[in-house]
Write an enzyme that holds these catalytic residues in place. Structure first.
Site, PDB file in Angstrom:
ATOM      1  N   ARG A  16       0.767  -1.094  -0.008  1.00  0.00           N
ATOM      2  CA  ARG A  16      -0.083  -0.082   0.030  1.00  0.00           C
ATOM      3  C   ARG A  16       0.880   1.245  -0.094  1.00  0.00           C
ATOM      4  NH1 ARG A  16      -2.371   0.412   5.155  1.00  0.00           N
ATOM      5  NH2 ARG A  16      -1.473  -1.332   5.938  1.00  0.00           N
ATOM      6  N   VAL A  65       8.033  -7.949   9.443  1.00  0.00           N
ATOM      7  CA  VAL A  65       9.564  -7.336   9.566  1.00  0.00           C
ATOM      8  C   VAL A  65      10.050  -7.211  10.954  1.00  0.00           C
ATOM      9  CG1 VAL A  65       9.261  -6.183   7.576  1.00  0.00           C
ATOM     10  CG2 VAL A  65       8.701  -4.876   9.365  1.00  0.00           C
ATOM     11  N   ASN A  91      10.842   0.410   4.058  1.00  0.00           N
ATOM     12  CA  ASN A  91       9.653   1.282   3.929  1.00  0.00           C
ATOM     13  C   ASN A  91       8.419   0.735   4.932  1.00  0.00           C
ATOM     14  OD1 ASN A  91       7.468   3.213   2.364  1.00  0.00           O
ATOM     15  ND2 ASN A  91       6.699   1.126   2.284  1.00  0.00           N
ATOM     16  N   SER A 143      11.213  10.402   8.271  1.00  0.00           N
ATOM     17  CA  SER A 143      10.157  11.044   8.320  1.00  0.00           C
ATOM     18  C   SER A 143      10.589  12.560   8.762  1.00  0.00           C
ATOM     19  CB  SER A 143       8.883  10.624   9.203  1.00  0.00           C
ATOM     20  OG  SER A 143       7.941  11.365   9.642  1.00  0.00           O
ATOM     21  N   TYR A 156       7.437   7.130  17.625  1.00  0.00           N
ATOM     22  CA  TYR A 156       7.705   7.300  16.135  1.00  0.00           C
ATOM     23  C   TYR A 156       8.651   8.157  15.718  1.00  0.00           C
ATOM     24  CZ  TYR A 156       6.090   7.922  11.182  1.00  0.00           C
ATOM     25  OH  TYR A 156       6.124   7.908   9.901  1.00  0.00           O
ATOM     26  N   ALA A 158      11.527   9.067  17.368  1.00  0.00           N
ATOM     27  CA  ALA A 158      12.592   8.290  17.887  1.00  0.00           C
ATOM     28  C   ALA A 158      12.923   7.413  17.203  1.00  0.00           C
ATOM     29  CB  ALA A 158      12.451   7.892  19.424  1.00  0.00           C
ATOM     30  N   LYS A 160      12.520   7.208  13.695  1.00  0.00           N
ATOM     31  CA  LYS A 160      12.861   7.881  12.496  1.00  0.00           C
ATOM     32  C   LYS A 160      14.124   8.535  12.534  1.00  0.00           C
ATOM     33  CE  LYS A 160       9.236   6.229  10.194  1.00  0.00           C
ATOM     34  NZ  LYS A 160       9.556   5.307   9.023  1.00  0.00           N
ATOM     35  N   ILE A 189       2.186  12.837   3.733  1.00  0.00           N
ATOM     36  CA  ILE A 189       1.908  12.121   2.489  1.00  0.00           C
ATOM     37  C   ILE A 189       0.496  11.548   2.560  1.00  0.00           C
ATOM     38  CG2 ILE A 189       2.696  10.573   0.804  1.00  0.00           C
ATOM     39  CD1 ILE A 189       4.646  12.893   1.165  1.00  0.00           C
TER      40      ILE A 189
END
Ligand code: NAP
Length: 248
Positions: A16, A65, A91, A143, A156, A158, A160, A189
């Protein structure tokens, strides 16, 4: 469009959003694209169909993952089946928003496992075949939040920010074998990840973007494709922002 004929690419989170657009862009250049996904079989099939409709070859692998052994197996199987691996795009990602005071341990762990530790597992598995080939390219998805911070996204952000240090260190480790490692840092996005944002938060976010709109997955994918291509043969350890000017 870049030329990826004869190249084998692996894109996690390819079912996606941004991952799908990346898979299609690599396929358009003639790559064989193996996509990873968590559970959305229908969406993964649709990505494969789209990749093939633009001239690429596609295959989908369903695995978590966050599972180190599954990551190693997915890369090993890809190398064995296709004779090599040239492009790895890390990704797959999740954002579980919560103020720190309410952040549950399991949500903290989940974001670190999927967004950050997975990149370690997959890069470790991919590094050996890429070094042996004396050619390879890894692109990690960061990000804008990893650089700016955001309320409700301590974990989140941290993960990135961690990916940035990881990218630069690995770029130094692998450079002598002609394996390049870069990070693309998207802003706001239009994907499933941002679709449920409350209207007020969305309007506020848009106000902070000089270009005045959200980005599309394709606008991120074209930058990833550039980094994966020979046009970026002298680019490594770099962070490229794709955020409409939100952070300069
Ligand atoms: P998305 O639309 O929510 O898609 C997430 C993808 O990751 C799906 O393909 C999903 O598979 C896969 N995935 C999730 N958990 C997984 C797991 N445990 N194992 C394997 N695959 C897993 O996300 P997106 O918006 O395209 O974001 C892609 C990347 O860009 C992420 O790393 C995200 O943090 C980053 N990013 C996004 C934005 C944005 O505004 N959208 C901004 C900055 C950075 P299933 O389909 O099977 O669930």
């Amino acid at each position: 469009m870049f030329d990826f004929k004869g190249k084998i690419a692996f894109v996690t989170g390819g079912s996606r959003g941004i991952g799908r657009a990346i898979a299609v862009e690599l396929g358009r250049g003639g790559a064989t694209v193996v996509i990873g996904y968590a559970g959305n079989d229908e969406a993964a099939r649709e990505t494969c169909r789209l990749v093939e409709s633009v001239g690429g070859r596609a295959e989908a692998k369903r695995f978590d993952v966050a599972d180190a052994e599954a990551c190693q197996a997915a890369i090993d199987e890809t190398v064995k089946a296709h004779g090599g691996l040239h492009i790895l795009v890390n990704n797959a990602g999740v954002a579980i928003d919560q103020l720190l005071l309410r952040l549950k341990d399991e949500d903290l762990e989940r974001q670190f496992a999927i967004n950050l530790k997975a990149a370690f597992y997959l890069c470790r598995a991919a590094a050996r075949p890429m070094m042996k080939q004396r050619q390879g390219c890894i692109v990690n998805l960061g990000s804008v939040v990893g650089e700016m911070g955001n309320v409700g996204q301590t974990a989140y952000a941290a993960t990135k920010a961690g990916l940035m240090g990881f990218t630069k260190s690995l770029a130094r480790e692998l450079a002598s074998r002609n394996v390049r490692v870069n990070l693309v840092s998207p802003g706001f996005i239009d994907t499933d990840m941002t679709r449920d944002l409350p209207e007020e938060a969305r309007a506020k976010m848009l106000e902070s973007i000089p270009l005045g709109r959200m980005g599309t997955p394709e606008e991120v994918a074209s930058v990833v494709a550039f980094l994966a291509s020979d046009a970026a043969s002298y680019v490594t350890g770099e962070v490229i922002r794709v955020n409409g000017g939100m952070l300069m």
